[in-house]
Enzyme design. Sequence first.
Site, mmCIF file in Angstrom:
data_model
loop_
_atom_site.group_PDB
_atom_site.id
_atom_site.type_symbol
_atom_site.label_atom_id
_atom_site.label_comp_id
_atom_site.label_asym_id
_atom_site.label_seq_id
_atom_site.Cartn_x
_atom_site.Cartn_y
_atom_site.Cartn_z
ATOM 1 N N SER A 125 3.022 36.465 30.553
ATOM 2 C CA SER A 125 3.219 36.415 32.002
ATOM 3 C C SER A 125 4.678 36.210 32.359
ATOM 4 C CB SER A 125 2.393 35.250 32.579
ATOM 5 O OG SER A 125 2.767 34.975 33.911
ATOM 6 N N TYR A 150 -0.289 26.042 32.552
ATOM 7 C CA TYR A 150 -0.720 27.438 32.297
ATOM 8 C C TYR A 150 0.471 28.250 31.800
ATOM 9 C CZ TYR A 150 -1.141 32.339 33.282
ATOM 10 O OH TYR A 150 -1.074 33.710 33.169
ATOM 11 N N LYS A 154 1.568 30.133 27.900
ATOM 12 C CA LYS A 154 2.076 31.484 27.617
ATOM 13 C C LYS A 154 3.395 31.384 26.850
ATOM 14 C CE LYS A 154 -1.132 33.793 29.816
ATOM 15 N NZ LYS A 154 -2.138 34.585 29.080
HETATM 16 C C1 WQD Z 1 2.358 35.025 45.576
HETATM 17 C C2 WQD Z 1 3.111 34.606 46.829
HETATM 18 C C3 WQD Z 1 2.912 32.292 47.382
HETATM 19 C C4 WQD Z 1 -1.329 32.271 48.372
HETATM 20 C C5 WQD Z 1 0.780 33.554 40.022
HETATM 21 C C6 WQD Z 1 0.964 32.917 38.688
HETATM 22 C C7 WQD Z 1 1.396 33.946 37.681
HETATM 23 C C8 WQD Z 1 0.441 35.107 37.679
HETATM 24 C C9 WQD Z 1 0.294 35.690 39.073
HETATM 25 C C10 WQD Z 1 -1.143 34.913 35.904
HETATM 26 C C11 WQD Z 1 3.812 33.269 46.658
HETATM 27 C C12 WQD Z 1 2.288 33.178 48.455
HETATM 28 C C13 WQD Z 1 -0.068 32.690 47.966
HETATM 29 C C14 WQD Z 1 -1.529 31.858 49.718
HETATM 30 C C15 WQD Z 1 0.771 32.331 50.192
HETATM 31 N N1 WQD Z 1 -0.815 34.721 37.200
HETATM 32 N N2 WQD Z 1 0.948 32.722 48.866
HETATM 33 N N3 WQD Z 1 -0.473 31.913 50.582
HETATM 34 O O1 WQD Z 1 2.430 32.376 42.353
HETATM 35 O O2 WQD Z 1 3.644 34.624 42.272
HETATM 36 O O3 WQD Z 1 2.014 34.046 40.479
HETATM 37 O O4 WQD Z 1 -0.133 34.623 39.924
HETATM 38 O O5 WQD Z 1 -0.490 35.381 35.031
HETATM 39 O O6 WQD Z 1 1.404 33.352 36.410
HETATM 40 O O7 WQD Z 1 2.004 31.978 38.798
HETATM 41 O O8 WQD Z 1 1.182 34.563 42.771
HETATM 42 O O9 WQD Z 1 -0.432 35.266 44.466
HETATM 43 O O10 WQD Z 1 -0.267 32.791 43.914
HETATM 44 O O11 WQD Z 1 1.557 33.901 45.192
HETATM 45 O O12 WQD Z 1 1.717 32.360 50.991
HETATM 46 O O13 WQD Z 1 -2.658 31.462 50.135
HETATM 47 O O14 WQD Z 1 2.170 34.450 47.884
HETATM 48 O O15 WQD Z 1 3.644 31.227 47.967
HETATM 49 O O16 WQD Z 1 5.036 33.320 47.345
HETATM 50 P P1 WQD Z 1 2.415 33.829 42.042
HETATM 51 P P2 WQD Z 1 0.414 34.109 44.095
#
Ligand code: WQD
Length: 341
Positions: A125, A150, A154
Amino acid sequence: MSTVLVTGGNGYIGSHTVISLYENGYDVIIADNLSNSKMEVQNRLEKICGKRFKFYNVDCCDEAALEKVFSENKIDSVIHFAGLKAVGESVRMPLEYYSNNINSMITVCKLMKKYGVNNLVFSSSATVYGMSEDVPFTEESPLGVCTNPYGWTKWMLEQILRDFAKAEPSMKVCLLRYFNPVGAHESGLIGEDPRGIPNNLFPYISKVAGGTLEKLTVFGDDYDTPDGTCIRDYIHVVDLADGHVKAIRYLESHDAGVSLFNLGTGKGTSVKEAVAAFEKACGHEINHVFGPRRPGDIAVCYASTEKAEKELGFVAKYGIDEMCSSCWKWQTMNPEGLSDD
Ligand code: WQD
């Protein structure tokens, strides 16, 4: 016909990869403990592919159970997806994450060595780049300080696999660092089906659009980005699946050792842009409010895709519009997700 064992193959990325492998002429065996997926996925895969895949309901930490998969089949390659993957949960349950994610990978490696299976693709990741702001991330970008257990699993597993490959000269290991997988198969029959309230942006937006969640909270609009919201490299899960087929082909045609590739699009999309794209796909407004930043989030994260393009021949085909439209089709066809029969 070359056979690929897909651990975690009943899950979101795993099931899409099963389809791509099958469409590219591979035979596929699935091992999954159903801890974060439902057996209905197997029925959906049969509908899409016209074939029932050999399925083992096993936990990859259970060496005796997993050994049956190796002793009963001639396996040529393994793609290891099986593992716990919820960032927030990993903060609350670190021991479960370290023991499950590390032990499952070690068990798979021990059985690959015992049965002479040399080709391994590992689901890593972009989270291993940590809090760095030096984007775009290349495969040479320094590993960072992960913000959750998590991510550390990785980070640690990449090191464990490097040491394993050093000790076992016949091993070929390909580490794939995913950015943000989203979207669904064009049929709408499989897609991201998280248990409970989604942590990730796209499944959350999708459920707000479908009316099963009331509103989206945008975590911060005061970042140093053009519209103040975080930027991510969203990649269509079908593109990601294609990247795994290319990684298997790469291992089949290269010497032993460890290879490493980012799987992203190289394009950044802000949260606001993602909301707007989804509104276009679903045809109505997404109810959303702006709240405080989420701890651990970085402002900007997107991939350099040069190496994957040059050496894997991988280029993402789908843009944010297809990611949203496929996600919306999955949502409308499965408003409550898959049945937990
Ligand atoms: C994306 C953006 C949030 C939810 C994670 C893991 C990573 C990978 C992918 C596994 C961010 C914003 C989110 C919400 C929001 N997983 N957001 N409101 O954090 O980039 O990555 O998922 O491998 O390891 O860390 O993805 O979709 O959680 O967030 O504003 O209800 O959306 O702040 O900026 P992220 P995400």
